[in-house]
Design a protein around this motif. Structure first.
Motif, PDB file in Angstrom:
ATOM      1  N   PRO A   1      -7.973-107.502-116.721  1.00 55.53           N
ATOM      2  CA  PRO A   1      -9.688-107.103-117.161  1.00 55.53           C
ATOM      3  C   PRO A   1      -9.835-105.574-117.505  1.00 55.53           C
ATOM      4  CG  PRO A   1      -9.394-107.311-115.080  1.00 55.53           C
ATOM      5  CD  PRO A   1      -7.782-107.774-115.490  1.00 55.53           C
ATOM      6  N   ALA A   2     -10.955-104.684-118.246  1.00 57.41           N
ATOM      7  CA  ALA A   2     -10.983-103.715-118.699  1.00 57.41           C
ATOM      8  C   ALA A   2     -11.937-103.042-117.435  1.00 57.41           C
ATOM      9  CB  ALA A   2     -11.862-103.615-119.855  1.00 57.41           C
ATOM     10  N   ALA A   3     -11.878-101.295-117.425  1.00 60.55           N
ATOM     11  CA  ALA A   3     -12.444-100.894-116.265  1.00 60.55           C
ATOM     12  C   ALA A   3     -13.886-101.474-116.636  1.00 60.55           C
ATOM     13  CB  ALA A   3     -12.002 -99.617-116.613  1.00 60.55           C
ATOM     14  N   GLY A   4     -14.683-101.437-115.581  1.00 58.16           N
ATOM     15  CA  GLY A   4     -15.773-102.224-115.304  1.00 58.16           C
ATOM     16  C   GLY A   4     -16.095-103.335-115.412  1.00 58.16           C
ATOM     17  N   ALA A   5     -15.465-104.279-115.849  1.00 54.70           N
ATOM     18  CA  ALA A   5     -15.697-105.733-116.415  1.00 54.70           C
ATOM     19  C   ALA A   5     -15.887-106.239-115.119  1.00 54.70           C
ATOM     20  CB  ALA A   5     -14.048-106.462-116.672  1.00 54.70           C
ATOM     21  N   PRO A   6     -17.284-106.922-115.215  1.00 55.24           N
ATOM     22  CA  PRO A   6     -17.749-107.813-113.911  1.00 55.24           C
ATOM     23  C   PRO A   6     -16.132-108.753-113.095  1.00 55.24           C
ATOM     24  CG  PRO A   6     -18.630-108.530-115.738  1.00 55.24           C
ATOM     25  CD  PRO A   6     -17.557-107.851-116.030  1.00 55.24           C
ATOM     26  N   GLU A   7     -16.589-108.540-112.197  1.00 51.97           N
ATOM     27  CA  GLU A   7     -15.470-109.271-111.150  1.00 51.97           C
ATOM     28  C   GLU A   7     -15.911-110.890-111.069  1.00 51.97           C
ATOM     29  OE1 GLU A   7     -12.997-107.628-107.946  1.00 51.97           O
ATOM     30  OE2 GLU A   7     -13.102-105.334-109.702  1.00 51.97           O
ATOM     31  N   GLY A   8     -15.156-111.771-111.014  1.00 52.40           N
ATOM     32  CA  GLY A   8     -15.772-113.132-110.340  1.00 52.40           C
ATOM     33  C   GLY A   8     -14.478-114.111-110.914  1.00 52.40           C
ATOM     34  N   ASP A   9     -14.832-115.174-110.075  1.00 51.10           N
ATOM     35  CA  ASP A   9     -14.664-116.482-110.080  1.00 51.10           C
ATOM     36  C   ASP A   9     -14.197-117.331-111.737  1.00 51.10           C
ATOM     37  OD1 ASP A   9     -16.510-117.545-109.148  1.00 51.10           O
ATOM     38  OD2 ASP A   9     -15.963-118.365-107.662  1.00 51.10           O
ATOM     39  N   GLY A  10     -15.534-117.197-112.197  1.00 54.40           N
ATOM     40  CA  GLY A  10     -15.298-118.032-113.070  1.00 54.40           C
ATOM     41  C   GLY A  10     -16.691-118.951-112.700  1.00 54.40           C
ATOM     42  N   ALA A  11     -16.966-119.172-112.161  1.00 54.03           N
ATOM     43  CA  ALA A  11     -18.082-120.339-111.219  1.00 54.03           C
ATOM     44  C   ALA A  11     -18.984-120.183-112.342  1.00 54.03           C
ATOM     45  CB  ALA A  11     -18.133-119.917-110.289  1.00 54.03           C
ATOM     46  N   ALA A  12     -19.961-118.864-112.844  1.00 52.90           N
ATOM     47  CA  ALA A  12     -20.733-118.741-113.766  1.00 52.90           C
ATOM     48  C   ALA A  12     -20.482-119.576-114.636  1.00 52.90           C
ATOM     49  CB  ALA A  12     -21.521-117.251-113.755  1.00 52.90           C
ATOM     50  N   VAL A  13     -19.430-119.019-115.682  1.00 54.50           N
ATOM     51  CA  VAL A  13     -18.883-119.605-116.650  1.00 54.50           C
ATOM     52  C   VAL A  13     -19.061-121.036-116.832  1.00 54.50           C
ATOM     53  CG1 VAL A  13     -17.347-119.289-118.691  1.00 54.50           C
ATOM     54  CG2 VAL A  13     -17.906-117.203-117.106  1.00 54.50           C
TER      55      VAL A  13
END
Length: 88
Positions: free
Chosen positions: A44-56
């Motif tokens: 991931p690019a620097a500053g990209a939001p982290e997450g597990d993809g649940a919102a997507v």
């Protein structure tokens, strides 16, 4: 006759020898740059939001079931500009 045949074959195959010592040091740089531009970096690019993809996953499910949330602000109106000042 055999020596003439071997000599002819050697002369004919001499044209197949490749000499790449006289190429520019940047030879192939354009191809490498094009490949780099078209290949996705899995990190991931620097500053990209982290997450597990649940919102997507939730948003995709809403889209597939035709239960998309309406926008909460900034209604789009054709022919208008958003953000910035109006042209003078």
């Amino acid at each position: 006759m055999k020596q003439l045949l071997i000599g002819t074959i050697l002369v004919m195959t001499a044209g197949c020898v490749s000499n790449q010592h006289d190429l520019s040091p940047t030879f192939g740089a354009a191809t490498k740059a094009n490949l780099a531009a078209q290949i996705v970096d899995p990190a991931p690019a620097a500053g990209a939001p982290e997450g597990d993809g649940a919102a997507v996953d939730i948003a995709t499910t809403r889209y597939k079931t035709d239960k998309v949330k309406p926008p909460t602000s900034g209604q789009f109106k054709p022919g208008t500009q958003s953000g910035g000042s109006s042209p003078q």
